[in-house]
Scaffold this active site. Structure first.
Site, PDB file in Angstrom:
ATOM      1  N   GLU A  87       5.781  -3.533   0.795  1.00  0.00           N
ATOM      2  CA  GLU A  87       5.868  -3.187  -0.625  1.00  0.00           C
ATOM      3  C   GLU A  87       4.987  -1.957  -0.788  1.00  0.00           C
ATOM      4  O   GLU A  87       3.759  -2.058  -0.853  1.00  0.00           O
ATOM      5  CB  GLU A  87       5.391  -4.364  -1.487  1.00  0.00           C
ATOM      6  CG  GLU A  87       5.919  -4.348  -2.905  1.00  0.00           C
ATOM      7  CD  GLU A  87       5.211  -3.334  -3.779  1.00  0.00           C
ATOM      8  OE1 GLU A  87       5.824  -2.273  -4.050  1.00  0.00           O
ATOM      9  OE2 GLU A  87       4.066  -3.579  -4.161  1.00  0.00           O
TER      10      GLU A  87
ATOM     11  N   CYS B 190       1.222  -0.132  -8.725  1.00  0.00           N
ATOM     12  CA  CYS B 190       2.353   0.439  -7.986  1.00  0.00           C
ATOM     13  C   CYS B 190       3.536   0.674  -8.912  1.00  0.00           C
ATOM     14  O   CYS B 190       4.408   1.492  -8.615  1.00  0.00           O
ATOM     15  CB  CYS B 190       2.749  -0.442  -6.812  1.00  0.00           C
ATOM     16  SG  CYS B 190       3.034  -2.163  -7.228  1.00  0.00           S
TER      17      CYS B 190
ATOM     18  N   GLY C 279       2.688   1.998   5.322  1.00  0.00           N
ATOM     19  CA  GLY C 279       3.839   1.176   5.650  1.00  0.00           C
ATOM     20  C   GLY C 279       4.566   1.642   6.895  1.00  0.00           C
ATOM     21  O   GLY C 279       5.027   0.829   7.711  1.00  0.00           O
TER      22      GLY C 279
ATOM     23  N   GLY D  68       0.820  -1.202   0.000  1.00  0.00           N
ATOM     24  CA  GLY D  68       0.000   0.000   0.000  1.00  0.00           C
ATOM     25  C   GLY D  68       0.854   1.252   0.000  1.00  0.00           C
ATOM     26  O   GLY D  68       1.974   1.254  -0.522  1.00  0.00           O
ATOM     27  N   SER D  69       0.347   2.289   0.591  1.00  0.00           N
ATOM     28  CA  SER D  69       1.026   3.581   0.572  1.00  0.00           C
ATOM     29  C   SER D  69       2.200   3.603   1.546  1.00  0.00           C
ATOM     30  O   SER D  69       2.283   2.794   2.476  1.00  0.00           O
ATOM     31  CB  SER D  69       0.042   4.694   0.947  1.00  0.00           C
ATOM     32  OG  SER D  69      -0.328   4.579   2.319  1.00  0.00           O
TER      33      SER D  69
ATOM     34  N   ARG E 288       2.679   5.914   3.738  1.00  0.00           N
ATOM     35  CA  ARG E 288       2.123   6.290   5.050  1.00  0.00           C
ATOM     36  C   ARG E 288       1.643   5.057   5.803  1.00  0.00           C
ATOM     37  O   ARG E 288       1.903   4.897   7.001  1.00  0.00           O
ATOM     38  CB  ARG E 288       0.974   7.283   4.859  1.00  0.00           C
ATOM     39  CG  ARG E 288       0.393   7.795   6.174  1.00  0.00           C
ATOM     40  CD  ARG E 288      -0.707   8.803   5.933  1.00  0.00           C
ATOM     41  NE  ARG E 288      -1.865   8.198   5.283  1.00  0.00           N
ATOM     42  CZ  ARG E 288      -3.008   8.833   5.043  1.00  0.00           C
ATOM     43  NH1 ARG E 288      -3.127  10.118   5.369  1.00  0.00           N
ATOM     44  NH2 ARG E 288      -4.015   8.227   4.461  1.00  0.00           N
TER      45      ARG E 288
END
Length: 294
Positions: free
Chosen positions: A46, A80, A29, A24-25, A27
């Site tokens: 990731e 992504c 992570g 995901g983003s 933020r």
């Protein structure tokens, strides 16, 4: 497991779960990493990408065009590994920009189940808002719109999530260019000089997922792939940034998280390692020659 933020927080904090794999983003992570690290658990991250294709003056521009358009508008810019930036050598900048504008004029937007369409919808209206905000920010920061974006209306676009892919001429140091917008917005950046100048622009963002160079010059390709070249987890030559190669380690560096899915080493992350020593004899040898008379 699918769910909202609360589910993610529960998973990250639960000591029974030894490994959290999160996509995901950036933020998201950082939040997962902090929560899992607090209990000394393991995480595989990731995260975001701000992927670029360098287009050299030694590139096959027709091939480069195909890779750039597919990478930028495929899946409506919601991979992504979608292409966010084109770093174009000054000598071919104008010619390539004009080819790109012409290509964007031929895109068909609509139902993604219709094979004749090239671009489907954004995932939801929040994504549409982020797309609109990014275009507004680009204009405020001094960028020039080469291909206008906008939200489409009409019966075919009733969901309100269909947008026009946009092309923006910008500078690499603009705040909006430094961020990933999960939408079909492509930033054109001009470079002068050699491949090292282009690589410096490409590496000058916090994310490090996917990258590519379009060139027919072997030395440029080798420099791009060298230790002083792309700092991304994925580096391609004469193919775009979008997608994942079967068997290749998928993931990136810097704020992309450093995790790898797939590939030769990724399985190690999912292992619980244990060292076993079994004595098959009838005596117990000790280290350093120590003996006990017991």
């Amino acid at each position: 497991m699918n769910g909202d933020r609360e589910v993610g927080e529960w998973l990250s904090k639960d000591a029974r779960i030894q490994l959290i794999s999160a996509t995901g983003s950036t933020r998201m992570g950082k939040a997962v990493s902090a929560a899992v690290g607090q209990r000394l658990g393991r995480s595989l991250l990731e995260l975001g990408g701000n992927n670029a294709i360098i287009i050299s003056d030694k590139a096959d521009l027709d091939m480069a065009l195909i890779g750039a358009v597919f990478g930028a508008v495929g899946t409506c810019g919601q991979r992504c590994t979608s292409t966010r930036r084109l770093i174009i050598q000054d000598k071919v900048y104008d010619a390539f920009r004009d080819k790109l504008i012409k290509a964007y004029g031929q895109l068909r937007i609509g139902d993604p189940l219709n094979e004749k369409n090239h671009v489907g919808p954004l995932i939801d209206k929040d994504a549409v808002k982020m797309y609109e905000n990014a275009l507004l920010a680009a204009k405020k920061q001094g960028a020039t719109i080469a291909v206008e974006g906008g939200v489409l209306s009409g019966e075919e676009y009733a969901s309100g999530c269909y947008v026009k892919p946009a092309v923006v001429e910008a500078e690499s140091n603009m705040d909006i260019v430094q961020e990933e917008t999960f939408a079909p917005i492509l930033y054109l950046l001009r470079y002068k000089g050699d491949i090292h100048d282009a690589i410096a622009i490409q590496n000058g963002v916090r994310q490090g997922l996917s990258s590519a160079v379009m060139t027919r010059d072997l030395l440029e390709a080798e420099q791009f792939l060298s230790a002083v070249g792309s700092d991304c987890g994925i580096a391609n030559v004469n193919i775009g940034t979008s997608g994942a190669e079967i068997g290749g380690a998928f993931g990136g560096e810097k704020e992309t998280g450093g995790g790898r899915e797939s590939g030769s080493d990724a399985w190690k992350t999912y292992m619980r390692r244990q060292t076993n020593t079994i004595n098959y004899g009838t005596t117990l040898p000790l280290a350093q020659g120590i003996k006990f008379d017991l």
